[in-house]
Design a protein around this motif. Sequence first.
Motif, mmCIF file in Angstrom:
data_model
loop_
_atom_site.group_PDB
_atom_site.id
_atom_site.type_symbol
_atom_site.label_atom_id
_atom_site.label_comp_id
_atom_site.label_asym_id
_atom_site.label_seq_id
_atom_site.Cartn_x
_atom_site.Cartn_y
_atom_site.Cartn_z
ATOM 1 N N LYS A 149 45.634 26.073 46.631
ATOM 2 C CA LYS A 149 44.765 26.901 47.504
ATOM 3 C C LYS A 149 45.642 27.752 48.418
ATOM 4 O O LYS A 149 45.366 28.917 48.666
ATOM 5 C CB LYS A 149 43.851 26.002 48.346
ATOM 6 N N GLU A 150 46.706 27.132 48.915
ATOM 7 C CA GLU A 150 47.624 27.862 49.791
ATOM 8 C C GLU A 150 48.235 29.044 49.047
ATOM 9 O O GLU A 150 48.325 30.149 49.588
ATOM 10 C CB GLU A 150 48.720 26.899 50.248
ATOM 11 N N ALA A 151 48.611 28.811 47.783
ATOM 12 C CA ALA A 151 49.188 29.895 46.971
ATOM 13 C C ALA A 151 48.174 31.013 46.787
ATOM 14 O O ALA A 151 48.516 32.198 46.845
ATOM 15 C CB ALA A 151 49.639 29.342 45.622
ATOM 16 N N GLU A 152 46.905 30.649 46.576
ATOM 17 C CA GLU A 152 45.844 31.664 46.396
ATOM 18 C C GLU A 152 45.718 32.535 47.628
ATOM 19 O O GLU A 152 45.493 33.741 47.532
ATOM 20 C CB GLU A 152 44.496 30.981 46.122
ATOM 21 N N SER A 153 45.869 31.907 48.810
ATOM 22 C CA SER A 153 45.697 32.700 50.026
ATOM 23 C C SER A 153 46.923 33.560 50.317
ATOM 24 O O SER A 153 46.833 34.573 50.993
ATOM 25 C CB SER A 153 45.401 31.785 51.220
ATOM 26 N N LEU A 154 48.082 33.163 49.791
ATOM 27 C CA LEU A 154 49.307 33.907 50.108
ATOM 28 C C LEU A 154 49.566 35.075 49.161
ATOM 29 O O LEU A 154 50.178 36.062 49.537
ATOM 30 C CB LEU A 154 50.507 32.955 50.079
ATOM 31 N N ILE A 155 49.110 34.945 47.910
ATOM 32 C CA ILE A 155 49.367 36.002 46.927
ATOM 33 C C ILE A 155 48.185 36.975 46.956
ATOM 34 O O ILE A 155 47.034 36.544 46.903
ATOM 35 C CB ILE A 155 49.587 35.393 45.523
ATOM 36 N N THR A 163 49.921 36.738 37.777
ATOM 37 C CA THR A 163 50.991 35.892 38.316
ATOM 38 C C THR A 163 51.215 34.682 37.404
ATOM 39 O O THR A 163 50.341 33.822 37.285
ATOM 40 C CB THR A 163 50.622 35.405 39.745
ATOM 41 N N PRO A 164 52.393 34.602 36.731
ATOM 42 C CA PRO A 164 52.618 33.460 35.843
ATOM 43 C C PRO A 164 52.742 32.166 36.647
ATOM 44 O O PRO A 164 53.298 32.159 37.746
ATOM 45 C CB PRO A 164 53.933 33.803 35.140
ATOM 46 N N LEU A 165 52.194 31.095 36.081
ATOM 47 C CA LEU A 165 52.194 29.787 36.742
ATOM 48 C C LEU A 165 52.739 28.740 35.772
ATOM 49 O O LEU A 165 52.228 28.581 34.669
ATOM 50 C CB LEU A 165 50.752 29.446 37.148
ATOM 51 N N TYR A 166 53.819 28.063 36.181
ATOM 52 C CA TYR A 166 54.447 27.049 35.330
ATOM 53 C C TYR A 166 54.510 25.723 36.067
ATOM 54 O O TYR A 166 54.659 25.708 37.290
ATOM 55 C CB TYR A 166 55.905 27.431 35.020
ATOM 56 N N LEU A 167 54.454 24.627 35.305
ATOM 57 C CA LEU A 167 54.785 23.329 35.888
ATOM 58 C C LEU A 167 55.833 22.662 35.011
ATOM 59 O O LEU A 167 55.696 22.607 33.785
ATOM 60 C CB LEU A 167 53.554 22.421 36.007
ATOM 61 N N GLY A 168 56.905 22.215 35.635
ATOM 62 C CA GLY A 168 57.938 21.474 34.914
ATOM 63 C C GLY A 168 58.075 20.107 35.554
ATOM 64 O O GLY A 168 58.208 19.997 36.770
ATOM 65 N N LEU A 213 45.461 23.279 36.965
ATOM 66 C CA LEU A 213 46.196 24.549 36.945
ATOM 67 C C LEU A 213 45.459 25.611 36.126
ATOM 68 O O LEU A 213 45.463 26.791 36.465
ATOM 69 C CB LEU A 213 47.620 24.338 36.413
ATOM 70 N N ARG A 214 44.812 25.185 35.046
ATOM 71 C CA ARG A 214 44.029 26.112 34.219
ATOM 72 C C ARG A 214 42.884 26.741 35.005
ATOM 73 O O ARG A 214 42.505 27.874 34.768
ATOM 74 C CB ARG A 214 43.426 25.364 33.027
ATOM 75 N N SER A 215 42.323 25.948 35.924
ATOM 76 C CA SER A 215 41.159 26.442 36.666
ATOM 77 C C SER A 215 41.580 27.322 37.845
ATOM 78 O O SER A 215 40.737 27.844 38.559
ATOM 79 C CB SER A 215 40.304 25.277 37.163
ATOM 80 N N SER A 216 42.890 27.503 38.048
ATOM 81 C CA SER A 216 43.329 28.389 39.133
ATOM 82 C C SER A 216 43.235 29.840 38.637
ATOM 83 O O SER A 216 43.188 30.083 37.436
ATOM 84 C CB SER A 216 44.768 28.054 39.531
ATOM 85 N N PRO A 217 43.210 30.818 39.560
ATOM 86 C CA PRO A 217 43.065 32.214 39.136
ATOM 87 C C PRO A 217 44.341 32.807 38.538
ATOM 88 O O PRO A 217 44.347 33.943 38.072
ATOM 89 C CB PRO A 217 42.694 32.929 40.441
#
Length: 493
Positions: free
Chosen positions: A108-114, A122-127, A154-158
């Motif tokens: 949620k924090e990332a959504e508000s900052l970008i 915006t590509p999103l990865y998890l390692g 993560l899939r449900s994020s924008p």
Amino acid sequence: TRSQRTKGKNAWYKAVIIITVLGITAIVALVTTAVLQNKPLLQKYKYGIVLDAGSSHTAVYIYEWPAEKDNDTGRVQQTHSCKVQGAGISSYSVFPGQAGASLKSCMKEAESLIPLSRHHETPLYLGATAGMRLLRMENQSLSDQVLWSVEEVLRSSPFSYQGARIITGQEEGAFGWVTVNYLSDRLKQGSGTTGALDLGGASTQISFVANQDVAEESAENAVTFRLYGNDYFLYTHSFLCYGKDQALKLALAQQTQSGDSSVLDPCFHPGYSVDRSYFSVYSSPCVMAGKPLVSRDSFTHVGAGNASLCQEVVRRIFNFSSCSFSRCSFNRVYQPPLQGPFGAFSAFYFVMNFLNLTSGSLESSREKLERYCSRPWTQIKQQHPDVKEKYLAEYCFSGSYILSLLTDGYNFTSDTWTDITFIKKISGSDAGWTLGYMLNLTNMIPAEAPDTPPLPHVGYVTLLFFISLLLFFLLFLCFRFLRPRRNSQTQMI
Ligand SMILES: O=P(O)(O)OP(=O)(O)OP(=O)(O)OC[C@H]1O[C@@H](n2cnc3c(O)ncnc32)[C@H](O)[C@@H]1O
Ligand SMILES: [Ca+2]
């Protein structure tokens, strides 16, 4: 005729003045255009997100770079990081479905900052690293369930979700090296590189540029990169179970084998005493030895505070007995001769920074640690009321482990000790594998050096300015020599 001549002269001077004004205006306009041409007034950014699902915790990193020049170098930087509450995703093995929910507040924090307009691109990865590697070794189905759970969130994020996976130890080591060298701008310059030392909770990585024969001697330790037109032959190794939390379990397992009700541990402060369950030590897949055959479930862990004895305890968790290569670090793992300098980050930094051991010689570090470990536990607690008690209790062990890993394990000596710099961030971005991982997956570091204009921008503007000035001066000279001469005019009279 005299007034005609005066008129002619006046017209001449007027022309010269007009030309001078026009000339100066033209030069100013030309230089201003040249300066502004290369500088977009409103800088727009693109973003990328990487989740580092470590054994001890998960962190979300947001990176940004100027939208106009994707391939430009040294331009990607970290703008924000968010620490996920609670332990790492591998600790959700009991309720794997809840692993994803833990990430929600940082996402949620990332959504508000970008900026909203950039979300979808915006590509999103998890390692995930060593904690998940260990869980997969223990129970593949549980580790899959944890990954599915985080994937769902993560899939449900924008953002543009690009996958969640357990990265290999080679990737973790190699991308840590890329990050450090990218941030210190060493790749584009093609100058010498710096090695990377990463100490996590469950594994530790060492990576540095070595000779090409690494691949011949031990292919699994060799990684090659072609970046900005330069080839890099990298030695890298990740020691699973040699992160500082697992190393502590290995050391405790060594010391509890006798089955005594209490253990006097030189790696903890005098006056330290806690009850620990055997399960907390022996349940790890890293601990091969079985729990001692006693009916008790726990033992008392008592501190003795002696760093040199602690180093002996720690040395015993490494296996130096045989090596089938030309040379080894430990546990029969090949390691070519060290080539410095090195940047040491994550727990290498947290611990050495707390202990004030980030500078100075190896000998002085040993002496300082000796004094620190011998101090009573009550005094240590009083002096650092704000530090998490778990960390505080373990700094003596962690410091001793780091010194032993670097010297006994990796073969750093008093002479090469100063090649190591303990770092947390480089130019505002955290040192770690995440940035290198994203740069690689988004192809942001070109294999070949990009074509650059023959002159830098400042040089080009200066040259333009002087050429204009010269042209103007030549024009001025022309006018001056073509001007009607006063002498001939007098003779005519
Ligand atoms: O790489 P892996 O092994 O998966 O683990 P990780 O990514 O979770 O590991 P970190 O580098 O985040 O942390 C390494 C260890 O340092 C510990 N740690 C984090 N912050 C610390 C601090 O301020 N002081 C002491 N230890 C700290 C943490 O609990 C881990 O045991
Ligand atoms: Ca890590």
